[in-house]
Structures are given as structure tokens and as C-alpha cells.
Design a protein around this motif. Structure first.
Motif, PDB file in Angstrom:
ATOM      1  N   ALA A   1       4.124 -35.705 -28.982  1.00  0.00           N
ATOM      2  CA  ALA A   1       4.870 -36.486 -28.007  1.00  0.00           C
ATOM      3  C   ALA A   1       5.839 -35.607 -27.215  1.00  0.00           C
ATOM      4  O   ALA A   1       6.528 -34.755 -27.773  1.00  0.00           O
TER       5      ALA A   1
ATOM      6  N   LYS B   1       6.367 -41.315 -26.277  1.00  0.00           N
ATOM      7  CA  LYS B   1       6.481 -41.159 -27.725  1.00  0.00           C
ATOM      8  C   LYS B   1       5.348 -41.758 -28.542  1.00  0.00           C
ATOM      9  O   LYS B   1       5.319 -41.625 -29.757  1.00  0.00           O
ATOM     10  N   SER B   2       4.403 -42.428 -27.897  1.00  0.00           N
ATOM     11  CA  SER B   2       3.267 -42.973 -28.637  1.00  0.00           C
ATOM     12  C   SER B   2       2.014 -42.906 -27.771  1.00  0.00           C
ATOM     13  O   SER B   2       2.106 -42.773 -26.539  1.00  0.00           O
TER      14      SER B   2
ATOM     15  N   ASP C   1       0.059 -45.315 -27.153  1.00  0.00           N
ATOM     16  CA  ASP C   1      -0.036 -46.544 -26.360  1.00  0.00           C
ATOM     17  C   ASP C   1       0.712 -46.463 -25.036  1.00  0.00           C
ATOM     18  O   ASP C   1       0.472 -47.265 -24.128  1.00  0.00           O
ATOM     19  N   GLU C   2       1.615 -45.494 -24.917  1.00  0.00           N
ATOM     20  CA  GLU C   2       2.427 -45.380 -23.705  1.00  0.00           C
ATOM     21  C   GLU C   2       1.729 -44.604 -22.592  1.00  0.00           C
ATOM     22  O   GLU C   2       2.261 -44.492 -21.480  1.00  0.00           O
TER      23      GLU C   2
ATOM     24  N   TYR D   1       2.854 -35.399 -22.830  1.00  0.00           N
ATOM     25  CA  TYR D   1       2.257 -35.004 -24.108  1.00  0.00           C
ATOM     26  C   TYR D   1       1.861 -33.532 -24.015  1.00  0.00           C
ATOM     27  O   TYR D   1       1.703 -32.987 -22.923  1.00  0.00           O
TER      28      TYR D   1
ATOM     29  N   LEU E   1       0.738 -37.054 -32.921  1.00  0.00           N
ATOM     30  CA  LEU E   1       0.264 -38.412 -32.666  1.00  0.00           C
ATOM     31  C   LEU E   1      -1.203 -38.560 -33.049  1.00  0.00           C
ATOM     32  O   LEU E   1      -1.651 -39.634 -33.443  1.00  0.00           O
TER      33      LEU E   1
END
Length: 277
Positions: free
Chosen positions: A124, A128-129, A131-132, A203, A222
Motif C-alpha cells: 500500500a 491502503k487496500s 478495494d480502493e 501502490y 496486500l
């Protein structure tokens, strides 16, 4: 008198001959202890050097070896040193790299056992995920051919891009991307720079060794590459692949003691496929 002397001479000569013959045979057949030797193992600085120092050396020394570690900071010298006989084994490379290097240089080297290996992972940055991820997310990846291919495979496994089915799986490049539905912006950087780039991108795909050197836990990734193709190997020369030392090395690398050490020291690493059986 003469007859007795000849009997004595024959007996003495026979015993002496038997002793000399026995001594000669023993000298030509080394005992297991004589096969134990000073051995030199080369490894790249960091986790592989630690593996030799704390995982391999104690067990090999119990078997009678005196182990010297030579640390390297490049991926060329360790194979040349091994081929030249300056090393008995090295630990730093995966099989695709070994095969290509040996072919290009005309070296006869043999991979004998896998070792715990820090995999590539997607880490990240500003996001931070997984899904983002969004339109035009910026992703930094390594710019060297092998790691670029591995990084793009991670993105493909996530479904973020699609790769041409005709692409060489070991040499996938940005030119092989056939679909990029989110119009991701892929930034190519030197692998060593990637941890520092996290603050500027969404990322980054980072080599395990550079992640750990930057103080990042591999378990914080991740996602990691799925393939076991890039698990690294202990390598020896082809002529020594059946030697006593090589057999002892392989035994140690697959020992329960080493597995216990690895489970503590190398969390988040990919382990040898033989350990999963």
C-alpha cells in the motif's frame, strides 16, 4: 638352521606385506570423517546470508564441516565464483535466472534444494487496500525484465490488467498488456527505489529483499505473487551434485530444525515446495 631362518623370513615378509597391503587399501578409501571438509558458501547480503549463518552453519558444523560464508551484493559474481571453484555452493537465485545465466556463460551448475524466499508483493502507498483501486491509480513496479514480468503477473492475477496469451511468461512486458480497464498508470523504477516511492504512488510491487531491508514486514503486503517458480535454490557445480557435502546440504535444508528456524525468522516468505508435501 638355514631352514628355520627361511621359515622366519617367509613369515615376517608375509606379515609385512599384509600390513602394507592393508595400509594401502585404507589410504585409498577415505573414511566418512575424511570426507568432511572446510566448505565455502556464497550468499547475497541479508536474508540468505542470515540463513547460512544461523540456519545452515550450525547443523553442518555438527556434521563435521567448517563453514565459511562469503557475502555478495550482486547477482553475477556468485555463479562465476562457484564455477571457478572458489565456492562449494551458493544461495541467491531462482531457477529461471540460473538456467539463463548458465546458458549464456556456458556454466555447468545444478540447483539442488529450494530455500525460503522473500516473494514480490503489492504494498500500500496512498491507497491502503485492494478495494480502493480506482481509475488511473498509479502503481510503481520494478523496471528490470524478470521482476517486471513478475510484477505484471501479480496485477494480472488481481484482474487489474490482462496479458497477451502469446507472451513469454518469463519475459512479460508492458507491451504485452492487452487490457487495462482502469487505465492504471504503471511507473517503472529501479527495484531498490520502490520502498521510497510508496509515498508518491497508490501502490508499489516490491521485491521481498528490498521490502525487508526497508523495515517492511512481508506480511504487510496486500497480496503476493502466487507462483512457486521464483522460490530460490541452493546451487552447486554439476560435478559435485552427488557429493557427500551436497547430500548433507540438502538434508539440512529439508530438516525439521531448519523448518522451525524458518517459521520464526522468515514470516511471510515462500517456503520450498518440498516442505508442503
Amino acid at each position: 638352521m638355514k631352514k628355520n631362518f627361511m621359515k622366519w623370513f617367509s613369515f615376517t615378509f608375509g606379515v609385512t606385506a599384509l600390513f602394507l597391503t592393508s595400509t594401502t587399501v585404507q589410504a585409498q578409501t577415505p573414511s566418512p570423517a575424511a570426507k568432511k571438509q572446510n566448505i565455502t558458501i556464497g550468499a547475497t547480503v541479508g536474508d540468505f546470508a542470515d540463513l547460512v549463518k544461523h540456519g545452515l552453519r550450525p547443523q553442518l558444523e555438527k556434521k563435521g564441516y567448517k563453514v565459511k560464508l562469503v557475502e555478495f551484493t550482486d547477482y553475477v559474481t556468485p555463479n562465476l565464483a562457484l564455477a571457478e571453484g572458489r565456492l562449494d555452493a551458493n544461495i541467491f537465485q531462482h531457477k529461471p535466472y540460473l538456467d539463463q545465466f548458465a546458458k549464456e556463460k556456458g556454466l555447468k551448475l545444478s540447483a539442488v534444494a529450494q530455500v525460503p524466499t522473500a516473494p514480490l508483493g503489492l504494498y500500500a502507498g496512498k491507497l491502503k487496500s485492494l478495494d480502493e483501486v480506482k481509475e488511473e491509480s498509479k502503481i510503481a513496479i520494478p523496471n528490470d525484465a524478470t521482476n517486471l514480468s513478475r510484477a505484471l503477473t501479480i496485477l494480472s492475477d488481481l484482474g487489474w490488467v490482462e496479458i497477451s496469451k502469446n507472451a513469454n511468461p518469463l519475459l512479460v512486458g508492458t507491451k504485452d498488456i492487452t487490457k487495462n480497464p482502469k487505465k492504471l498508470k504503471i511507473v517503472l523504477l529501479e527495484a531498490a527505489q520502490l520502498p521510497r516511492a510508496l509515498a508518491d504512488v497508490d501502490y508499489a510491487v516490491i521485491n521481498g529483499n528490498y521490502a525487508t531491508s526497508a523495515g517492511m514486514a512481508l506480511t504487510s503486503a496486500l497480496t503476493q505473487e502466487k507462483s512457486d517458480l521464483y522460490v530460490n535454490w541452493a546451487v552447486v557445480t554439476e560435478k559435485n551434485k552427488d557429493s557427500v557435502f551436497t547430500k548433507d546440504l540438502v538434508e539440512v535444508l529439508n530438516s525439521e530444525e531448519l523448518k522451525k528456524y524458518a517459521n520464526t525468522k522468515f514470516k511471510g516468505y515462500k517456503f520450498p515446495t518440498s516442505w508442503k508435501k
